[in-house]
Design an enzyme around this catalytic site. Structure first.
Site, short mmCIF file in Angstrom:
data_model
loop_
_atom_site.label_atom_id
_atom_site.label_comp_id
_atom_site.label_asym_id
_atom_site.label_seq_id
_atom_site.Cartn_x
_atom_site.Cartn_y
_atom_site.Cartn_z
N TRP A 106 -1.35 -8.32 10.36
CA TRP A 106 -2.27 -7.32 9.34
C TRP A 106 -3.27 -9.22 9.59
O TRP A 106 -4.62 -8.81 8.76
CB TRP A 106 -1.81 -7.03 8.33
CG TRP A 106 -1.36 -5.69 8.23
CD1 TRP A 106 -0.15 -5.22 8.42
CD2 TRP A 106 -2.29 -4.31 9.05
NE1 TRP A 106 -0.26 -4.58 8.98
CE2 TRP A 106 -1.12 -3.33 9.07
CE3 TRP A 106 -3.35 -4.29 9.16
CZ2 TRP A 106 -1.12 -2.36 9.95
CZ3 TRP A 106 -4.21 -2.65 9.05
CH2 TRP A 106 -3.15 -2.12 9.93
N ASP A 176 -3.95 -10.41 0.64
CA ASP A 176 -3.11 -8.63 1.02
C ASP A 176 -1.81 -8.85 -0.01
O ASP A 176 -1.33 -8.92 1.27
CB ASP A 176 -3.78 -8.79 2.19
CG ASP A 176 -3.33 -7.62 3.04
OD1 ASP A 176 -2.59 -6.41 2.16
OD2 ASP A 176 -3.60 -7.31 4.23
N LYS A 200 2.18 2.14 0.17
CA LYS A 200 3.10 2.22 0.12
C LYS A 200 4.20 2.19 -1.13
O LYS A 200 5.08 3.16 -1.18
CB LYS A 200 3.04 0.35 1.56
CG LYS A 200 2.21 0.48 2.15
CD LYS A 200 2.01 -0.49 2.65
CE LYS A 200 0.66 -0.20 3.93
NZ LYS A 200 1.66 0.37 5.32
C1 LIG Z 1 -0.79 -5.77 4.98
C2 LIG Z 1 -1.37 -4.72 5.64
N1 LIG Z 1 -3.23 -5.15 4.78
C3 LIG Z 1 -3.62 -3.85 5.45
C4 LIG Z 1 -3.29 -2.98 5.75
C5 LIG Z 1 -4.55 -1.58 6.03
O1 LIG Z 1 -4.48 -0.35 5.32
P1 LIG Z 1 -5.24 0.73 5.49
O2 LIG Z 1 -4.81 1.20 5.95
O3 LIG Z 1 -5.11 1.42 4.28
O4 LIG Z 1 -6.95 0.13 5.99
C6 LIG Z 1 -2.00 -2.52 6.01
C7 LIG Z 1 -1.50 -0.81 6.46
O5 LIG Z 1 -0.22 -0.32 7.05
C8 LIG Z 1 -0.66 -3.49 5.54
O6 LIG Z 1 0.39 -3.33 5.77
#
Ligand SMILES: Cc1ncc(COP(=O)(O)O)c(C=O)c1O
Length: 366
Positions: A106, A176, A200
């Site tokens: 991520w 994040d 989540k």
């Molecule tokens: C740590 C993290 N950041 C970003 C995201 C991306 O999230 P989204 O699908 O809401 O854009 C996720 C998705 O699983 C994630 O686990």
């Protein structure tokens, strides 16, 4: 359908929601708070919805101890939109630069996206060790003129989590927190931005919570398109466009559940630590079958990622677990293996059921 038909759902997100919250949604669905319609059917400008929005915002403020120094926004576009929106807003001039810690899929995606928005430096990368470890603050390469240092507090796919906030010498931290938001306290005074998609720990998909220090709003250029400018959302009280009303309502209920039923973030953090240890203990005791991905000191308390010695065993593990009502244990397609996501709403009983299954699977197959 009764509650007995529900499985223990280890999905990484969208993920399990507290049963009590689901039951309250069910009970209020046809007639929310006596207004004669469901929360999904009323105007976002109505007093009824604005009360919900304010309550969700104060719940987050109360849980995280957020002072007046920070704004709390409810946006759309997922965490992925923040990958570009944050550098677009915070790197105003062409010479501005930012630093990124790349600790897993991520933060790597966030780094890749930021490259298009400004000068981006890599403060640290864990790619060579297949993202199983995290840096100490002394490992970080951090130019003094960085506009911010970006990190992901929990890497959902690799199952690694920062247990200490990186030190930055006053450079604003951008976090994040998508997969560990509201799972433990955060030192907000150290952070310029903390953001998280809701699906989540905080609610259904469709809402992203962005907490931003007010002084950083001055960096957003008026040239940015309306939706992409943080200032717009502050000025419009998160209602520049029609907000995801249902999602914000669920966030409000989850905050109330955390405050009233779970005793707040320090308590839920203890609960989460205990749950995670139940599974890590089996991984350690049966280490000839279960190969944990993360180095011990960086193990995530939210997403437990491990492999079995071969693909056949992995498939059998997943199939047999599902037959016992333990579902969504398949690891992310990019890394394989098993991933058990045990967010706030996963009850200890679910974790105990997984632990017992892992022990018996080990005995039956060794
Ligand atoms: C740590 C993290 N950041 C970003 C995201 C991306 O999230 P989204 O699908 O809401 O854009 C996720 C998705 O699983 C994630 O686990």
């Amino acid at each position: 359908m009764t509650t007995a038909d529900r499985t223990y759902n280890f999905s990484a997100g969208p993920a399990t929601i507290p049963l009590k919250v689901l039951q309250q949604i069910q009970q209020e669905l046809l007639n929310f708070n006596g207004c004669g319609a469901s929360i999904m059917e009323i105007s976002h400008r109505s007093a009824t919805f604005i009360d919900v929005l304010n309550s969700a915002r104060s719940g987050i403020r109360q849980l995280l101890g957020i002072e007046d120094s920070h704004e709390v926004l409810f946006l759309q576009g997922g965490s992925r939109l923040q990958f570009s929106m944050i550098p677009m807003n915070l790197l105003r001039n062409s010479e501005d630069r930012a630093s990124y810690i790349m600790s897993g899929t991520w933060s790597q995606k966030a780094y890749d996206e930021a490259l298009g928005a400004g000068n981006i430096d890599l403060a640290w990368s864990g790619k060579e060790s297949n993202f199983n470890t995290l840096p100490k603050s002394t490992d970080l390469v951090l130019p003094d003129d960085s506009a911010f240092l970006y990190y992901a507090s929990n890497e959902t796919i690799h199952g690694i989590q920062f247990h200490e906030t990186p030190a930055t010498n006053d450079i604003p931290l951008v976090c994040d927190a998508s997969s560990d938001f509201l799972s433990r306290p955060i030192d907000m005074s150290r952070h310029g931005i903390v953001y998280a998609c809701a699906q989540k720990n905080a609610g259904p998909s469709g809402v992203t919570i962005v907490i931003i220090r007010k002084d950083l709003l001055d960096r957003s250029s008026d040239e940015l398109p309306g939706y992409l400018n943080f200032k717009t959302h502050v000025e419009q009280n998160s209602m520049f466009n029609t907000p995801p009303t249902f999602g914000i309502y669920v966030i409000d209920l989850i905050c109330k559940w955390l405050i009233n039923d779970m005793g707040g973030l320090s308590k839920i953090a203890e609960y989460n630590r205990d749950k995670a240890n139940l599974i890590y203990d089996v991984i350690d005791q049966c280490s000839d079958m279960y190969l944990g991905h993360a180095e011990c000191e960086h193990r995530s308390q939210m997403n437990i990622a491990f492999n079995l010695s071969n693909d056949d065993l992995t498939s059998r593990f997943i199939d047999e677990a599902a037959k016992q009502g333990l579902t969504s244990l398949k690891g992310h397609r990019s890394v394989g293996g098993i991933r058990a996501s045990i967010y706030n709403a996963m009850p200890r009983e679910g974790v105990l059921a997984l632990r017992d299954f892992m022990k018996s699977f080990y005995t039956r197959n060794s």
